[in-house]
Design a protein around this motif. Sequence first.
Motif, PDB file in Angstrom:
ATOM      1  N   PHE A 152      16.633 -10.050 -16.946  1.00  0.00           N
ATOM      2  CA  PHE A 152      16.574  -8.600 -17.028  1.00  0.00           C
ATOM      3  C   PHE A 152      15.638  -8.238 -18.175  1.00  0.00           C
ATOM      4  O   PHE A 152      15.852  -8.640 -19.315  1.00  0.00           O
ATOM      5  CB  PHE A 152      17.960  -8.003 -17.273  1.00  0.00           C
ATOM      6  N   ASN A 153      14.593  -7.458 -17.860  1.00  0.00           N
ATOM      7  CA  ASN A 153      13.531  -7.171 -18.822  1.00  0.00           C
ATOM      8  C   ASN A 153      13.591  -5.765 -19.406  1.00  0.00           C
ATOM      9  O   ASN A 153      12.707  -5.385 -20.176  1.00  0.00           O
ATOM     10  CB  ASN A 153      12.162  -7.379 -18.150  1.00  0.00           C
ATOM     11  N   GLY A 154      14.593  -4.994 -19.040  1.00  0.00           N
ATOM     12  CA  GLY A 154      14.680  -3.636 -19.565  1.00  0.00           C
ATOM     13  C   GLY A 154      13.551  -2.761 -19.061  1.00  0.00           C
ATOM     14  O   GLY A 154      13.134  -2.855 -17.897  1.00  0.00           O
ATOM     15  N   TYR A 155      13.008  -1.921 -19.944  1.00  0.00           N
ATOM     16  CA  TYR A 155      11.932  -0.996 -19.586  1.00  0.00           C
ATOM     17  C   TYR A 155      10.576  -1.663 -19.764  1.00  0.00           C
ATOM     18  O   TYR A 155      10.372  -2.440 -20.704  1.00  0.00           O
ATOM     19  CB  TYR A 155      11.997   0.259 -20.455  1.00  0.00           C
ATOM     20  N   LEU A 156       9.631  -1.345 -18.884  1.00  0.00           N
ATOM     21  CA  LEU A 156       8.268  -1.834 -19.026  1.00  0.00           C
ATOM     22  C   LEU A 156       7.508  -0.936 -20.000  1.00  0.00           C
ATOM     23  O   LEU A 156       7.905   0.196 -20.261  1.00  0.00           O
ATOM     24  CB  LEU A 156       7.565  -1.840 -17.664  1.00  0.00           C
ATOM     25  N   PRO A 157       6.376  -1.417 -20.534  1.00  0.00           N
ATOM     26  CA  PRO A 157       5.590  -0.592 -21.467  1.00  0.00           C
ATOM     27  C   PRO A 157       5.121   0.708 -20.810  1.00  0.00           C
ATOM     28  O   PRO A 157       4.878   0.753 -19.603  1.00  0.00           O
ATOM     29  CB  PRO A 157       4.393  -1.491 -21.804  1.00  0.00           C
ATOM     30  N   ILE A 158       4.998   1.766 -21.608  1.00  0.00           N
ATOM     31  CA  ILE A 158       4.526   3.056 -21.092  1.00  0.00           C
ATOM     32  C   ILE A 158       3.012   3.041 -20.910  1.00  0.00           C
ATOM     33  O   ILE A 158       2.491   3.590 -19.938  1.00  0.00           O
ATOM     34  CB  ILE A 158       4.945   4.191 -22.049  1.00  0.00           C
ATOM     35  N   ASN A 159       2.310   2.393 -21.840  1.00  0.00           N
ATOM     36  CA  ASN A 159       0.855   2.309 -21.763  1.00  0.00           C
ATOM     37  C   ASN A 159       0.423   1.653 -20.458  1.00  0.00           C
ATOM     38  O   ASN A 159       0.938   0.602 -20.069  1.00  0.00           O
ATOM     39  CB  ASN A 159       0.319   1.519 -22.954  1.00  0.00           C
ATOM     40  N   SER A 160      -0.522   2.276 -19.752  1.00  0.00           N
ATOM     41  CA  SER A 160      -0.925   1.826 -18.419  1.00  0.00           C
ATOM     42  C   SER A 160      -1.423   0.382 -18.394  1.00  0.00           C
ATOM     43  O   SER A 160      -1.010  -0.428 -17.558  1.00  0.00           O
ATOM     44  CB  SER A 160      -2.011   2.758 -17.861  1.00  0.00           C
ATOM     45  N   LYS A 161      -2.314   0.039 -19.329  1.00  0.00           N
ATOM     46  CA  LYS A 161      -2.864  -1.319 -19.351  1.00  0.00           C
ATOM     47  C   LYS A 161      -1.785  -2.341 -19.672  1.00  0.00           C
ATOM     48  O   LYS A 161      -1.736  -3.426 -19.070  1.00  0.00           O
ATOM     49  CB  LYS A 161      -4.003  -1.400 -20.375  1.00  0.00           C
ATOM     50  N   GLU A 162      -0.930  -1.991 -20.626  1.00  0.00           N
ATOM     51  CA  GLU A 162       0.153  -2.905 -21.001  1.00  0.00           C
ATOM     52  C   GLU A 162       1.153  -3.065 -19.859  1.00  0.00           C
ATOM     53  O   GLU A 162       1.717  -4.136 -19.657  1.00  0.00           O
ATOM     54  CB  GLU A 162       0.861  -2.386 -22.257  1.00  0.00           C
ATOM     55  N   ARG A 163       1.372  -1.991 -19.120  1.00  0.00           N
ATOM     56  CA  ARG A 163       2.312  -2.036 -17.993  1.00  0.00           C
ATOM     57  C   ARG A 163       1.796  -2.954 -16.895  1.00  0.00           C
ATOM     58  O   ARG A 163       2.549  -3.769 -16.343  1.00  0.00           O
ATOM     59  CB  ARG A 163       2.525  -0.617 -17.456  1.00  0.00           C
ATOM     60  N   LEU A 172       5.860   4.036 -11.050  1.00  0.00           N
ATOM     61  CA  LEU A 172       6.049   2.589 -11.184  1.00  0.00           C
ATOM     62  C   LEU A 172       6.014   1.916  -9.822  1.00  0.00           C
ATOM     63  O   LEU A 172       5.407   0.843  -9.660  1.00  0.00           O
ATOM     64  CB  LEU A 172       7.372   2.287 -11.882  1.00  0.00           C
ATOM     65  N   LEU A 173       6.656   2.526  -8.830  1.00  0.00           N
ATOM     66  CA  LEU A 173       6.640   1.950  -7.482  1.00  0.00           C
ATOM     67  C   LEU A 173       5.203   1.873  -6.954  1.00  0.00           C
ATOM     68  O   LEU A 173       4.791   0.843  -6.390  1.00  0.00           O
ATOM     69  CB  LEU A 173       7.502   2.790  -6.534  1.00  0.00           C
ATOM     70  N   ASP A 174       4.433   2.928  -7.145  1.00  0.00           N
ATOM     71  CA  ASP A 174       3.036   2.939  -6.689  1.00  0.00           C
ATOM     72  C   ASP A 174       2.232   1.847  -7.387  1.00  0.00           C
ATOM     73  O   ASP A 174       1.387   1.184  -6.762  1.00  0.00           O
ATOM     74  CB  ASP A 174       2.394   4.301  -6.962  1.00  0.00           C
ATOM     75  N   LEU A 175       2.508   1.653  -8.668  1.00  0.00           N
ATOM     76  CA  LEU A 175       1.768   0.638  -9.423  1.00  0.00           C
ATOM     77  C   LEU A 175       2.109  -0.768  -8.942  1.00  0.00           C
ATOM     78  O   LEU A 175       1.216  -1.618  -8.829  1.00  0.00           O
ATOM     79  CB  LEU A 175       2.085   0.769 -10.915  1.00  0.00           C
ATOM     80  N   THR A 176       3.374  -1.024  -8.648  1.00  0.00           N
ATOM     81  CA  THR A 176       3.752  -2.359  -8.163  1.00  0.00           C
ATOM     82  C   THR A 176       3.049  -2.676  -6.845  1.00  0.00           C
ATOM     83  O   THR A 176       2.648  -3.810  -6.599  1.00  0.00           O
ATOM     84  CB  THR A 176       5.280  -2.477  -7.963  1.00  0.00           C
ATOM     85  N   LYS A 177       2.877  -1.656  -6.000  1.00  0.00           N
ATOM     86  CA  LYS A 177       2.199  -1.860  -4.716  1.00  0.00           C
ATOM     87  C   LYS A 177       0.744  -2.254  -4.913  1.00  0.00           C
ATOM     88  O   LYS A 177       0.176  -3.010  -4.132  1.00  0.00           O
ATOM     89  CB  LYS A 177       2.271  -0.588  -3.870  1.00  0.00           C
ATOM     90  N   LYS A 178       0.132  -1.734  -5.987  1.00  0.00           N
ATOM     91  CA  LYS A 178      -1.282  -2.006  -6.243  1.00  0.00           C
ATOM     92  C   LYS A 178      -1.503  -3.313  -6.988  1.00  0.00           C
ATOM     93  O   LYS A 178      -2.486  -4.010  -6.768  1.00  0.00           O
ATOM     94  CB  LYS A 178      -1.889  -0.859  -7.065  1.00  0.00           C
ATOM     95  N   VAL A 179      -0.561  -3.655  -7.870  1.00  0.00           N
ATOM     96  CA  VAL A 179      -0.766  -4.770  -8.792  1.00  0.00           C
ATOM     97  C   VAL A 179      -0.234  -6.105  -8.279  1.00  0.00           C
ATOM     98  O   VAL A 179      -0.877  -7.149  -8.457  1.00  0.00           O
ATOM     99  CB  VAL A 179      -0.112  -4.444 -10.154  1.00  0.00           C
ATOM    100  N   LEU A 180       0.914  -6.087  -7.617  1.00  0.00           N
ATOM    101  CA  LEU A 180       1.548  -7.342  -7.223  1.00  0.00           C
ATOM    102  C   LEU A 180       0.932  -7.932  -5.963  1.00  0.00           C
ATOM    103  O   LEU A 180       0.338  -7.218  -5.145  1.00  0.00           O
ATOM    104  CB  LEU A 180       3.053  -7.120  -7.027  1.00  0.00           C
ATOM    105  N   SER A 181       1.098  -9.239  -5.788  1.00  0.00           N
ATOM    106  CA  SER A 181       0.555  -9.952  -4.635  1.00  0.00           C
ATOM    107  C   SER A 181       1.240  -9.519  -3.345  1.00  0.00           C
ATOM    108  O   SER A 181       2.405  -9.107  -3.354  1.00  0.00           O
ATOM    109  CB  SER A 181       0.719 -11.463  -4.820  1.00  0.00           C
TER     110      SER A 181
END
Length: 238
Positions: free
Chosen positions: A143-154, A184-193
């Motif tokens: 369990f990683n808690g919250y992800l970083p707010i900064n876009s690049k770090e996220r 966050l959901l939109d970002l996971t769709k773009k970033v993950l394999s």
Amino acid sequence: MEIKKPTLYIIPNFIGSNDSLENISKYNLRIIDEINYFIVESEKKSRRFIKKILPTKSQDDLIFFQIKKNKNDINNEKYLKPLIKGQNMGLMSDSGNPVIADPGASIINTAHVLKINVKPLVGPSSILLALISSGMKGQRFTFNGYLPINSKERIKKLKLLEKKSKKNDETQIFIETPYRNNQLLDLTKKVLSQNTQLSIASCLNSKDEKIISLSIVEWKKEEINLNKKPTVFLIDAK
């Protein structure tokens, strides 16, 4: 005759909008009814919870120690004064189990240092409910808690969690402030394999509960609104 040592009870609260008494065990009710000293996140929410489950318990007798979220607040013994004097206490979260994605761990640690009994009560954890309903690995997870707010770090963090999931063969779990869930959901769709599995568990234990596990390629065909809905995210990289 054995003298019972004072005990710090770890008290779970309701999660979601389902505040039925069916979700509270008789044992939990009895313990809470016997306690008048509570360490809490919010006095108002804690009073409301106790009033709901024990309507005849005198609110005037209750004394609350509200946790300060200031990192400089390290004097945990002040929260435990009733225990030191021989009174039982309860540590209560605003939602679900205390400590997991909530404050309180350092206070419990201080209780152990002071040789105070610590007793967890059984209750719901959105993190564990999300995991066991995801279809993902329960033998190894983080369990990683919250992800970083900064876009690049996220983005960097998401890629790192995916890499760790694949390398260690483990489920990676994280959460977000509800009003940023859709981003966050939109970002996971773009970033993950494409083959990485993503599970979302939203509004657990409520009438709006929704649990969906799909690959990223399948998620790209899905439309779902998670705005302002408490949600747990889980990924399992193949």
